[in-house]
Design a protein around this motif. Structure first.
Motif, PDB file in Angstrom:
ATOM      1  N   ILE A   7      -8.844  -1.652  -3.932  1.00 43.40           N
ATOM      2  CA  ILE A   7      -7.507  -1.056  -3.530  1.00 43.40           C
ATOM      3  C   ILE A   7      -6.944  -1.954  -2.255  1.00 43.40           C
ATOM      4  CG2 ILE A   7      -6.032   0.653  -3.379  1.00 43.40           C
ATOM      5  CD1 ILE A   7      -8.191   2.432  -4.481  1.00 43.40           C
ATOM      6  N   VAL A   8      -5.912  -2.692  -2.680  1.00 41.62           N
ATOM      7  CA  VAL A   8      -5.235  -3.508  -1.375  1.00 41.62           C
ATOM      8  C   VAL A   8      -3.759  -2.756  -1.111  1.00 41.62           C
ATOM      9  CG1 VAL A   8      -4.464  -5.696  -0.423  1.00 41.62           C
ATOM     10  CG2 VAL A   8      -6.384  -5.578  -2.157  1.00 41.62           C
ATOM     11  N   VAL A   9      -3.914  -2.192   0.217  1.00 39.27           N
ATOM     12  CA  VAL A   9      -2.408  -1.544   0.374  1.00 39.27           C
ATOM     13  C   VAL A   9      -1.733  -2.538   1.366  1.00 39.27           C
ATOM     14  CG1 VAL A   9      -1.563   0.329   1.521  1.00 39.27           C
ATOM     15  CG2 VAL A   9      -3.483   0.727  -0.022  1.00 39.27           C
ATOM     16  N   LYS A  10      -0.442  -2.798   1.207  1.00 41.46           N
ATOM     17  CA  LYS A  10       0.257  -3.552   1.690  1.00 41.46           C
ATOM     18  C   LYS A  10       1.311  -3.098   2.554  1.00 41.46           C
ATOM     19  CE  LYS A  10      -0.706  -7.536  -1.403  1.00 41.46           C
ATOM     20  NZ  LYS A  10       0.021  -8.547  -2.390  1.00 41.46           N
ATOM     21  N   LEU A  25      -1.446   4.940   3.445  1.00 38.58           N
ATOM     22  CA  LEU A  25      -2.524   4.321   3.059  1.00 38.58           C
ATOM     23  C   LEU A  25      -3.682   5.193   2.373  1.00 38.58           C
ATOM     24  CD1 LEU A  25      -4.786   1.946   3.401  1.00 38.58           C
ATOM     25  CD2 LEU A  25      -5.168   2.913   5.745  1.00 38.58           C
ATOM     26  N   LEU A  26      -3.725   6.438   2.968  1.00 41.37           N
ATOM     27  CA  LEU A  26      -4.797   7.172   2.307  1.00 41.37           C
ATOM     28  C   LEU A  26      -4.260   7.915   1.151  1.00 41.37           C
ATOM     29  CD1 LEU A  26      -6.071   9.313   5.522  1.00 41.37           C
ATOM     30  CD2 LEU A  26      -7.069   7.323   4.398  1.00 41.37           C
ATOM     31  N   SER A  27      -3.101   8.271   0.824  1.00 38.06           N
ATOM     32  CA  SER A  27      -2.495   8.680  -0.188  1.00 38.06           C
ATOM     33  C   SER A  27      -2.631   7.741  -1.276  1.00 38.06           C
ATOM     34  CB  SER A  27      -0.809   9.095   0.115  1.00 38.06           C
ATOM     35  OG  SER A  27      -0.955   9.992   1.047  1.00 38.06           O
ATOM     36  N   GLN A  28      -2.468   6.341  -1.003  1.00 38.08           N
ATOM     37  CA  GLN A  28      -2.557   5.398  -2.168  1.00 38.08           C
ATOM     38  C   GLN A  28      -3.910   5.242  -2.810  1.00 38.08           C
ATOM     39  OE1 GLN A  28       0.428   5.108  -3.160  1.00 38.08           O
ATOM     40  NE2 GLN A  28       0.386   2.717  -3.030  1.00 38.08           N
ATOM     41  N   VAL A  29      -4.909   5.495  -1.713  1.00 36.53           N
ATOM     42  CA  VAL A  29      -6.451   5.281  -2.190  1.00 36.53           C
ATOM     43  C   VAL A  29      -6.878   6.563  -2.904  1.00 36.53           C
ATOM     44  CG1 VAL A  29      -9.046   5.265  -1.500  1.00 36.53           C
ATOM     45  CG2 VAL A  29      -6.836   3.912  -0.323  1.00 36.53           C
ATOM     46  N   GLN A  30      -6.246   7.952  -2.419  1.00 39.64           N
ATOM     47  CA  GLN A  30      -6.476   9.233  -3.007  1.00 39.64           C
ATOM     48  C   GLN A  30      -5.855   9.186  -4.407  1.00 39.64           C
ATOM     49  OE1 GLN A  30      -8.519  11.817  -1.833  1.00 39.64           O
ATOM     50  NE2 GLN A  30      -8.484  12.035  -4.049  1.00 39.64           N
ATOM     51  N   ASP A  31      -4.920   8.744  -4.594  1.00 41.46           N
ATOM     52  CA  ASP A  31      -4.143   8.993  -5.817  1.00 41.46           C
ATOM     53  C   ASP A  31      -4.873   7.831  -7.073  1.00 41.46           C
ATOM     54  OD1 ASP A  31      -1.892  10.742  -5.267  1.00 41.46           O
ATOM     55  OD2 ASP A  31      -0.512   9.324  -5.105  1.00 41.46           O
ATOM     56  N   GLU A  67     -12.899  -0.865  -1.003  1.00 38.18           N
ATOM     57  CA  GLU A  67     -13.807  -1.115  -2.134  1.00 38.18           C
ATOM     58  C   GLU A  67     -14.386   0.079  -2.416  1.00 38.18           C
ATOM     59  OE1 GLU A  67     -16.642  -4.493  -2.780  1.00 38.18           O
ATOM     60  OE2 GLU A  67     -17.791  -2.798  -2.275  1.00 38.18           O
ATOM     61  N   ILE A  68     -13.744   0.541  -3.751  1.00 40.38           N
ATOM     62  CA  ILE A  68     -14.726   1.948  -4.306  1.00 40.38           C
ATOM     63  C   ILE A  68     -15.499   1.681  -5.566  1.00 40.38           C
ATOM     64  CG2 ILE A  68     -12.703   3.487  -3.393  1.00 40.38           C
ATOM     65  CD1 ILE A  68     -11.799   3.500  -6.341  1.00 40.38           C
ATOM     66  N   THR A 129       1.113  -2.565  -3.484  1.00 35.85           N
ATOM     67  CA  THR A 129      -0.356  -2.121  -3.631  1.00 35.85           C
ATOM     68  C   THR A 129      -0.896  -2.821  -4.820  1.00 35.85           C
ATOM     69  OG1 THR A 129       0.412   0.054  -2.681  1.00 35.85           O
ATOM     70  CG2 THR A 129      -1.940  -0.331  -4.075  1.00 35.85           C
ATOM     71  N   GLU A 130      -2.149  -3.277  -4.494  1.00 35.38           N
ATOM     72  CA  GLU A 130      -2.775  -4.125  -5.676  1.00 35.38           C
ATOM     73  C   GLU A 130      -4.103  -3.401  -5.884  1.00 35.38           C
ATOM     74  OE1 GLU A 130      -4.792  -8.663  -6.715  1.00 35.38           O
ATOM     75  OE2 GLU A 130      -3.589  -8.172  -4.678  1.00 35.38           O
ATOM     76  N   ILE A 131      -4.575  -3.182  -7.289  1.00 33.11           N
ATOM     77  CA  ILE A 131      -5.811  -2.651  -7.622  1.00 33.11           C
ATOM     78  C   ILE A 131      -6.533  -4.003  -8.289  1.00 33.11           C
ATOM     79  CG2 ILE A 131      -6.959  -0.973  -8.988  1.00 33.11           C
ATOM     80  CD1 ILE A 131      -4.890  -0.098  -6.755  1.00 33.11           C
ATOM     81  N   ASP A 132      -7.814  -4.519  -7.778  1.00 32.45           N
ATOM     82  CA  ASP A 132      -8.438  -5.589  -8.298  1.00 32.45           C
ATOM     83  C   ASP A 132      -9.684  -5.176  -8.989  1.00 32.45           C
ATOM     84  OD1 ASP A 132      -9.891  -7.646  -8.481  1.00 32.45           O
ATOM     85  OD2 ASP A 132     -10.091  -8.279  -6.456  1.00 32.45           O
ATOM     86  N   PHE A 133      -9.174  -4.996 -10.476  1.00 30.86           N
ATOM     87  CA  PHE A 133     -10.397  -4.825 -11.441  1.00 30.86           C
ATOM     88  C   PHE A 133     -11.259  -6.180 -11.811  1.00 30.86           C
ATOM     89  CE2 PHE A 133      -6.843  -1.755 -12.359  1.00 30.86           C
ATOM     90  CZ  PHE A 133      -7.528  -0.582 -12.038  1.00 30.86           C
TER      91      PHE A 133
END
Length: 286
Positions: A7-10, A25-31, A67-68, A129-133
């Motif tokens: 998860i990349v947060v810009k 930052l934390l909200s984007q990751v948590q969501d 990275e999760i 925000t980018e989600i790298d799959f």
């Protein structure tokens, strides 16, 4: 071992600094984690979830990324297939909503709410925000920018609150007469208060649909006559009735003319026998 996603947060550059706020930052990751968990719940159904998402790497370079990685809830369980299924459904659903494809499979209202919050931060504080799959063959990366965020928010609004269309159906309604009169075209009009939801509904008749009411005494109508009207029901939207074009009217008897409990009781019902003997004979036990 299941593969990670990133998860990349810009952040938006302010005074030479493009770091996101702690809250964003934390909200984007948590969501994003909540979206993955909710999608898994929809896929799993009654069998329950198998995945626990853990942070396995963080980069400090701008933009910041997390990275999760999915781990098994139960030690030793193989979760590879479940992880692939959840990630593929999540990646495909995110892309579908952003492109106006409607509600994706496994995307509950709770998922849509999370995506809505995820997108709104990109229109107010974040630049993307980018989600790298890329670790998963059947999932393509998802990037949300201010432009695609606005499209996503609009699509979610359409899914959650679809445009309403008027429609009509043959049926009946039951209620109590509230007012009697004529409309601007000279047609008889009765307003009733529906018995179940207490809504006022206009009832129109161009023929003889309301004639039964016209022949009654005024006092009986004013007192709140209980009627059932049959005809064409015209709705503004689902469950929002505008009016009914009446074809036939049923009038319920006055309450004082309905049977009471005393009318239903017959002391000689068993012919003088005890109730247990009467039932036993009826069952032909003898």
């Amino acid at each position: 071992m299941a593969k990670p996603i990133k998860i990349v947060v810009k952040g938006t550059e302010t005074a030479g600094d493009d770091s996101p706020t702690v809250e964003d930052l934390l909200s984007q990751v948590q969501d994003q984690v909540d979206i993955l968990k909710e999608v898994e719940g929809a896929i799993a159904g009654d069998t329950g979830s198998e995945l626990v998402w853990r942070v396995t790497n963080v980069t400090k370079n701008s933009p910041i990324s997390f990275e999760i990685t999915p781990f098994p809830k139960t030690h030793g369980m193989n979760i590879d297939n479940r992880a692939v299924e959840v990630v593929a459904a999540t990646a495909g659903g995110l892309a579908s909503i952003a492109s106006g494809g409607g509600r994706p499979l496994h995307f509950t209202d709770k998922v849509l709410k999370k995506i809505n919050g995820f997108s709104k931060r990109v229109t107010n504080g974040l630049s993307g925000t980018e989600i790298d799959f890329s670790g998963y063959d059947d999932a393509r990366n998802f990037e949300i920018t201010p432009r695609t965020a606005s499209q996503t928010i609009a699509e979610i609004e359409k899914i959650v609150r679809p445009a309403t269309k008027p429609y009509r159906e043959i049926g009946s309604i039951e209620g109590y007469v509230k007012a009697v009169g004529r409309d601007g075209f000279g047609r008889p009009v009765v307003t009733i208060t529906t018995r179940l939801d207490r809504q006022d509904v206009k009832c129109i008749s161009s023929d003889a649909g309301l004639d039964k009411i016209g022949h009654l005494e005024v006092g009986k109508v004013i007192k709140g006559l209980r009627i059932k009207l049959h005809g064409l029901l015209l709705y503004k939207a689902p469950s929002v009735l505008d009016h009914i074009e009446v074809e036939r009217t049923e009038i319920f008897p006055d309450e004082d003319k309905l049977p009471s409990i005393l009318d239903l009781i017959d002391p000689e019902f068993t012919g003088g026998k005890l109730s247990v003997d009467y039932i036993r004979e009826g069952r032909d036990y003898g």
